[in-house]
Design a protein around this motif. Sequence first.
Motif, PDB file in Angstrom:
ATOM      1  N   GLU A 207     -42.259 -82.036 -81.734  1.00  0.00           N
ATOM      2  CA  GLU A 207     -42.893 -81.138 -82.696  1.00  0.00           C
ATOM      3  C   GLU A 207     -42.364 -81.386 -84.106  1.00  0.00           C
ATOM      4  O   GLU A 207     -43.086 -81.195 -85.094  1.00  0.00           O
ATOM      5  N   GLU A 208     -41.121 -81.820 -84.212  1.00  0.00           N
ATOM      6  CA  GLU A 208     -40.549 -82.085 -85.534  1.00  0.00           C
ATOM      7  C   GLU A 208     -41.328 -83.179 -86.259  1.00  0.00           C
ATOM      8  O   GLU A 208     -41.513 -83.111 -87.478  1.00  0.00           O
ATOM      9  N   GLN A 211     -44.511 -81.670 -87.548  1.00  0.00           N
ATOM     10  CA  GLN A 211     -44.246 -80.835 -88.714  1.00  0.00           C
ATOM     11  C   GLN A 211     -44.029 -81.680 -89.963  1.00  0.00           C
ATOM     12  O   GLN A 211     -44.542 -81.345 -91.038  1.00  0.00           O
ATOM     13  N   GLU A 215     -46.315 -81.454 -93.269  1.00  0.00           N
ATOM     14  CA  GLU A 215     -45.729 -81.094 -94.561  1.00  0.00           C
ATOM     15  C   GLU A 215     -46.068 -82.136 -95.628  1.00  0.00           C
ATOM     16  O   GLU A 215     -46.346 -81.790 -96.788  1.00  0.00           O
TER      17      GLU A 215
END
Length: 258
Positions: A207-208, A211, A215
């Motif tokens: 998930e990082e 993200q 971003e």
Amino acid sequence: MLTRLTRTATTLTLTAGMLAAAPIAQAQDIDFSEMTPEQTEAFGAQVRAYLMENPEVIMEAVSQLEAKQAQQQAANDEQLVADNADALFRDGYSYVGGNPDGDVTIVEFSDYRCGYCRRAFPEVEELLESDGNIRFILKEFPILGEASVTSSRFAIATMLEAGPEAYKSIHDALMTLEGEPSEPVLRKLAGTLGLDADAIIARMSDEEITQRIQETRALAQRMQINGTPSFVFGDQMLRGYVPLENMRDVVEEIRSES
């Protein structure tokens, strides 16, 4: 593009004509708000005649408009850079290369499947190597389909699993990769560079990573960036491919102003 240019040319033609014909109108003491159809027709004929005899007026108006628009765009871009400085220069996860303490910072938004990004890649490398005093930040900005996303996820997973040096090796390899970034191809690529392919591929779904990509996309939207490559040189934005010599000129301009 043609429609925009046509509209611009039409507007400039009318503007140039109005400016050129202003002395005539003043001489005849014409009130534009109360012009009769006959006066309007006569005025239009005067404008046309003037422009036919002095077509360079249109090009002068075009040149002035372009210069004004460029100044406005530069001012707008400078404000965008200032408003998003933390996300651009200090997000804490984007790769930082070149000279981390360099006196000029360059940020590149890049997509591995972008032909112009691939064209710019060796020239950016040459700039960093030949200058030695540039801090370079790379933003993963996959916008050209699933293969772009796969490549970025693989590169970011390498960063998370093996660190920035391994990331740079993978980045360079992906920028010159021929064919699709299928799992067998990525495994072979990692193995060739002495990396743990299983560990990297296992992290691609983190998930990082999702993200970070989200971003960067949000940042690009705020910066009004919708294509690759796009660069930030100091407080200036350069959208699209920039030849090496032009990049050097911009760097020197930034240094001369500091």
